[in-house]
Design an enzyme around this catalytic site. Structure first.
Site, PDB file in Angstrom:
ATOM      1  N   VAL A  71      57.381 -27.562 -15.635  1.00  7.40           N
ATOM      2  CA  VAL A  71      56.989 -28.604 -16.582  1.00  7.40           C
ATOM      3  C   VAL A  71      58.164 -29.145 -17.387  1.00  7.40           C
ATOM      4  O   VAL A  71      58.032 -30.165 -18.064  1.00  7.40           O
ATOM      5  CB  VAL A  71      55.878 -28.114 -17.543  1.00  7.40           C
ATOM      6  CG1 VAL A  71      54.579 -27.904 -16.793  1.00  7.40           C
ATOM      7  CG2 VAL A  71      56.310 -26.853 -18.275  1.00  7.40           C
ATOM      8  N   MET A  98      50.352 -21.118 -18.648  1.00  8.63           N
ATOM      9  CA  MET A  98      51.787 -20.849 -18.704  1.00  8.63           C
ATOM     10  C   MET A  98      52.215 -20.649 -20.142  1.00  8.63           C
ATOM     11  O   MET A  98      51.731 -21.317 -21.061  1.00  8.63           O
ATOM     12  CB  MET A  98      52.581 -21.991 -18.065  1.00  8.63           C
ATOM     13  CG  MET A  98      52.322 -23.360 -18.636  1.00  8.63           C
ATOM     14  SD  MET A  98      53.153 -24.677 -17.729  1.00  8.63           S
ATOM     15  CE  MET A  98      52.086 -24.840 -16.288  1.00  8.63           C
ATOM     16  N   ALA A 101      58.872 -17.654 -23.734  1.00  6.27           N
ATOM     17  CA  ALA A 101      59.824 -17.686 -24.844  1.00  6.27           C
ATOM     18  C   ALA A 101      61.036 -16.858 -24.421  1.00  6.27           C
ATOM     19  O   ALA A 101      60.907 -15.928 -23.615  1.00  6.27           O
ATOM     20  CB  ALA A 101      59.206 -17.104 -26.111  1.00  6.27           C
ATOM     21  N   TYR A 161      53.368  -9.405 -31.188  1.00  5.51           N
ATOM     22  CA  TYR A 161      53.112 -10.687 -30.522  1.00  5.51           C
ATOM     23  C   TYR A 161      54.107 -11.752 -30.993  1.00  5.51           C
ATOM     24  O   TYR A 161      54.371 -12.725 -30.304  1.00  5.51           O
ATOM     25  CB  TYR A 161      51.666 -11.124 -30.762  1.00  5.51           C
ATOM     26  CG  TYR A 161      51.166 -12.130 -29.764  1.00  5.51           C
ATOM     27  CD1 TYR A 161      51.259 -11.900 -28.397  1.00  5.51           C
ATOM     28  CD2 TYR A 161      50.587 -13.326 -30.180  1.00  5.51           C
ATOM     29  CE1 TYR A 161      50.807 -12.827 -27.472  1.00  5.51           C
ATOM     30  CE2 TYR A 161      50.120 -14.258 -29.264  1.00  5.51           C
ATOM     31  CZ  TYR A 161      50.243 -13.999 -27.914  1.00  5.51           C
ATOM     32  OH  TYR A 161      49.792 -14.926 -27.001  1.00  5.51           O
ATOM     33  N   LYS A 168      50.650 -20.037 -30.077  1.00  7.02           N
ATOM     34  CA  LYS A 168      49.282 -20.091 -29.559  1.00  7.02           C
ATOM     35  C   LYS A 168      48.309 -20.686 -30.588  1.00  7.02           C
ATOM     36  O   LYS A 168      47.311 -21.314 -30.213  1.00  7.02           O
ATOM     37  CB  LYS A 168      48.823 -18.696 -29.128  1.00  7.02           C
ATOM     38  CG  LYS A 168      49.545 -18.147 -27.911  1.00  7.02           C
ATOM     39  CD  LYS A 168      49.197 -18.922 -26.647  1.00  7.02           C
ATOM     40  CE  LYS A 168      49.695 -18.196 -25.409  1.00  7.02           C
ATOM     41  NZ  LYS A 168      49.354 -18.896 -24.158  1.00  7.02           N
TER      42      LYS A 168
END
Length: 260
Positions: A71, A98, A101, A161, A168
């Site tokens: 992308v 997808m 990082a 996370y 997200k």
């Protein structure tokens, strides 16, 4: 009200599934479920290294279109949609699965995340969904459904996370706004939030095995979910049975997210 639902319920539907890396990928679970219900598939792979893992899966599922899609390369995006336009002329289902990082930024705390790493994570994991949705929408001439994959760490703090939590969260907000903007075209948009799964992408998270064990212990159903659970949920949401569901984050985690 009785719905006149054909069997198989997605027969003839055209589905673009991005983000398959191997047979443990969430996107593969989605592709399998769509195919089982009769959909035709367009499947992408990231690069030549991943092609060796993805091509056998595409052949197994009888994918009508199989192409590279990074992308970050606009020419590959153009080529994909040009082919879909030429061969199908329309699209019914789009799966965006997808996230990425840089390793140092992913495994370090948010406070120490670099500006470049944050921007890269946001571009690949969030804005790419918006860019691809923009290309899919004109092909969804009779309405359609779009999916992207998120995680509970977008809504609550999940240790380790890190940068992906804010990224997200932005993705889930994007889903709501796209659902609003695309609703008049009868295009529904969903964020799917699975519990922890042993995927290649998740393996980059620090202490991931601990996250798996904690999820299984906390979930009211007492077990982890798998890619088939996610796939069948998306397949259901793609059918006319869910034609008035849009804009939400749908959890597929055995109920773990409801626990304190």
């Amino acid at each position: 009200m009785t719905l006149d639902i054909p069997r198989p319920v997605l027969k003839g539907a055209k589905a673009l599934v991005t983000g398959i890396a191997n047979d443990q990928s969430i996107a593969y679970g989605c592709a399998k479920a769509f195919r089982e219900l009769g959909a035709e598939l367009a499947i992408t792979y990231l690069n030549e290294k991943s092609r060796g893992y993805v091509e056998p899966l595409a052949k197994e599922l009888g994918a009508a279109i199989f192409m590279p899609l990074d992308v970050s390369r606009e020419q590959e995006v153009d080529a994909m949609f040009e082919r879909i336009g030429q061969e199908w002329g329309e699209l019914d289902i789009f799966v965006h699965s997808m996230a990425w990082a840089p390793k140092d930024d992913l495994q370090g705390g948010l406070l120490n995340c670099s500006a470049q790493g944050f921007c890269q994570a946001m571009d690949i994991s969030c804005h790419s969904f918006i860019r691809l949705a923009r290309r899919c929408a004109p092909l969804m001439k009779n309405g359609g459904v779009m999916f992207t994959m998120t995680y509970h760490g977008a809504d609550k703090v999940v240790p380790n996370y890190n940068v992906m939590g804010p990224v997200k969260a932005a993705l889930e907000a994007s889903v709501r706004y796209l659902a609003y903007e695309l609703g008049p075209q009868r295009i529904r948009v969903h964020a799917i939030s699975p519990g922890p799964l042993k995927t290649r992408a998740a393996s980059g998270l620090k202490d991931f095995e601990r996250m798996l064990a904690d999820a299984a212990q906390r979930a009211p159903l007492g077990e982890l979910v798998d890619i088939d659970d996610v796939g069948y949920t998306c397949a259901f949401l793609a059918t006319p049975l869910a034609k008035r569901v849009s804009g939400d984050t749908v959890y597929v985690d055995g109920g773990a997210h409801i626990m304190a």
